[in-house]
Each structure stands twice: as C-alpha cells, then as structure tokens.
Design an enzyme around this catalytic site. Structure first.
Site, short mmCIF file in Angstrom:
data_model
loop_
_atom_site.label_atom_id
_atom_site.label_comp_id
_atom_site.label_asym_id
_atom_site.label_seq_id
_atom_site.Cartn_x
_atom_site.Cartn_y
_atom_site.Cartn_z
N SER A 17 4.72 -4.50 -8.79
CA SER A 17 5.33 -3.36 -9.66
C SER A 17 4.52 -2.22 -9.44
CB SER A 17 4.93 -4.01 -11.00
OG SER A 17 3.79 -4.38 -11.20
N ARG A 18 3.51 -2.03 -8.96
CA ARG A 18 3.18 -0.60 -8.83
C ARG A 18 2.17 -0.39 -7.52
NH1 ARG A 18 -1.29 -0.19 -12.18
NH2 ARG A 18 -1.51 -2.48 -12.97
N SER A 145 -10.06 -5.35 1.38
CA SER A 145 -10.50 -3.75 0.98
C SER A 145 -11.62 -3.51 2.03
CB SER A 145 -11.04 -3.85 -0.48
OG SER A 145 -11.74 -2.61 -0.51
N TYR A 158 -16.05 -7.21 -7.01
CA TYR A 158 -15.06 -6.92 -6.12
C TYR A 158 -15.47 -7.07 -4.85
CZ TYR A 158 -11.07 -4.03 -4.53
OH TYR A 158 -10.08 -3.40 -3.99
N ALA A 160 -17.28 -9.26 -3.42
CA ALA A 160 -17.48 -10.84 -3.31
C ALA A 160 -15.99 -11.17 -3.24
CB ALA A 160 -18.24 -11.24 -4.43
N ILE A 191 -6.82 4.37 -1.29
CA ILE A 191 -5.54 4.65 -1.33
C ILE A 191 -4.97 5.36 -2.96
CG2 ILE A 191 -3.05 3.39 -1.04
CD1 ILE A 191 -5.27 3.41 1.43
#
Ligand code: NAP
Length: 253
Positions: A17-18, A145, A158, A160, A191
């Site tokens: 959606s985004r 990431s 995050y 992990a 980003i």
C-alpha cells in the site's frame, strides 16, 4: 506489441500500500503480471492503487490482512490461487521499525518487529510452497536491509529480523531449487519512504554524504531489483542477497 517478461504470471506482494511495496506492485503490473497485494491499515491508499492500476489496464487486487497471522496468510494465498489459477511470484516486503536502545527496549517492541519482519516471511513462504511445488515454478523475493550487516545503535530488533530473513532465504533456496523455485532477497540502503521520513528530515544531508551515489534511494530502485529476481530468466540465481544502496556499504568513504 511489446512482449513483457511477466505476461501470464501471478504475483503477491505484502505491504503493497505504500513506499517500496507500492513501487513493486506498480513495476510487476507494468511488466505484465496480475498482482495481488496485502496491506494492514491503509485501506484508502490500497483502493487508490487498485483504481489507478485499473485505469492503466492492469489487474491489481488488494487484500487486507495482518502478515503476522499465519491463517490470514494462508487465506490470502488460497484466495489468489482461486481467483487467478496460480501464484508464481511472492514478494515478502511488509516491514516495520520500532527503534530503541537495548537497555530500554521492551518485549513488545522486540516481538512486534520480529513478528512483522521475520515470522511473516515464514508464514507466507510456507503457505505458498505447496502451490509453487505443484507448479514446479516459483520466485520468492524477501525484503532484507543493509541493517542485517551494518547496524546502528537502537536497531537490535530490526537487525535481528533482517539477519533472520537472509539466513531463512538462503536455507529455503537450497530446499526449493530442485522444484524450479528460486528464493532471493533484496537489501535496500536508505530509501525515501514513510519509514525513513523522520531520520531523513533530521539528518538527510549527512546521510547523503555517506552514500557514494550521493542520493537517497527511491522505491523504484528497489522495485527494479525485485523485477530481476521475479523474471523467468533469473532461474539460475538463488539464495542471493542483493544490496541496493548506492554504494553505502562499500566502506569507501
Ligand atoms: P513503509 O513505507 O513504512 O510501508 C510499510 C508497508 O508494510 C505498508 O504497506 C504497510 O501496510 C505494510 N505493513 C506493515 N505492517 C504490516 C502488517 N502487520 N500486515 C500487513 N502489512 C503490513 O515501509 P518501506 O520503507 O516501504 O519498507 C518496505 C520494506 O523495505 C520493509 O521490509 C523494510 O524493512 C524494508 N527496508 C526499507 C528501507 C528504507 O530505507 N525505507 C531500507 C531497508 C529495508 P499499511 O500501509 O496498511 O500500514
């Protein structure tokens, strides 16, 4: 007529959606795929995407579901297969951050990030595997990431979750390769999306100085990498993690 590489293919994108997910939905649809996407709460944005894509002549459908819920993942996958007859491409993109230093991170902060970013990948991959195995064809693309490798203070949950995504991706790649299914991951750098809005507002100029390309990434930069892994022609590429970060992690600056 232009021959598009994903003609006849069916794709499912979580978190469509985004931001990055939306760009992936648009990219796969523009390349000829029928695209379903999952969102959590952004129903207005989801409706708008479906309408805009329909106006362009593309078949795009939105499903509301919480990616942390295994039964919901299974239902979405069954609904897509029932609607369009197959499911060829799965992009596990949905993700969140809930940053905080370890000393003060509470269990909910930890669990929400692990569930949304990592357990969701298990939920959707496991649910789609039977369908892809019966087709003897599939493309699984998971969103990691650069934080899996290069972490900042405050992102233990995050980092992990994304490290987990990468290990998971490599492992299932070995399990699924003989069935004509590839599994790869894309690891974005910085980003420009809602997720990075606050930090970019605070330190955008400093961040750009650390990126050899001297710009933040755009959602489309990530969608282009996903498109590569989604195509039939990438059939001999599996278990790979592709950093798309403008050189951020090269350590040259
Ligand atoms: P974003 O703009 O915040 O969008 C997140 C998307 O995930 C939204 O579509 C959201 O749906 C969906 N989502 C979140 N929790 C969900 C849940 N429980 N169930 C279903 N959908 C859920 O994020 P983004 O920047 O595009 O990031 C997309 C992915 O790229 C994430 O995995 C992120 O970790 C990764 N990534 C981003 C960056 C970056 O710089 N932006 C860098 C590296 C990696 P709603 O709209 O309904 O909330």
């Amino acid at each position: 007529m232009i021959q598009m590489s994903l003609n006849g293919r069916v794709a499912l994108v979580t978190g469509g959606s985004r931001g990055i997910g939306r760009a992936i939905v648009e990219k796969l649809a523009a390349d000829g795929a029928k695209v379903a996407f999952v969102y959590n709460s952004s129903s207005t944005a989801a409706d708008e995407i479906v309408a805009a894509q329909a106006a362009l002549g593309f078949e795009v459908k939105a499903f509301q579901a919480d990616v942390c819920d295994k039964a919901a993942a299974e239902k979405v996958i069954n609904d897509v297969v029932e609607m369009w007859g197959s499911l060829d491409i799965l992009v596990n993109n949905a993700g969140i951050i809930k940053d905080g230093l370890l000393a003060t991170m509470d269990s909910n902060q930890w669990q929400a990030v692990i569930d949304t970013n990592l357990t969701s990948v298990f939920n959707f991959c496991q649910s789609v595997t039977r369908q892809m195995m019966s087709q003897r064809y599939g493309r699984i693309i998971n969103m990691s990431s650069v934080a899996a490798d290069v972490s900042n203070p405050g992102q233990a949950n995050y980092a992990a979750s994304k490290g987990g995504v990468e290990g998971f991706t490599r492992c299932i790649a070995t399990e699924l390769a003989r069935r004509g299914i590839t599994a790869n991951a894309v690891a974005p750098g910085f980003i420009q999306t809602d997720m990075t809005e606050a930090v970019v507002e605070m330190a955008g100029a400093e961040i750009k100085k650390k990126i050899p390309a001297r710009r933040l990434g755009l959602p489309e930069d990530i969608a282009n990498a996903v498109l590569f892994f989604a195509q039939e022609s990438s059939s001999y590429v599996t278990g790979q993690i592709l950093k798309v970060d403008g050189g951020l992690t090269l350590g040259g600056i």
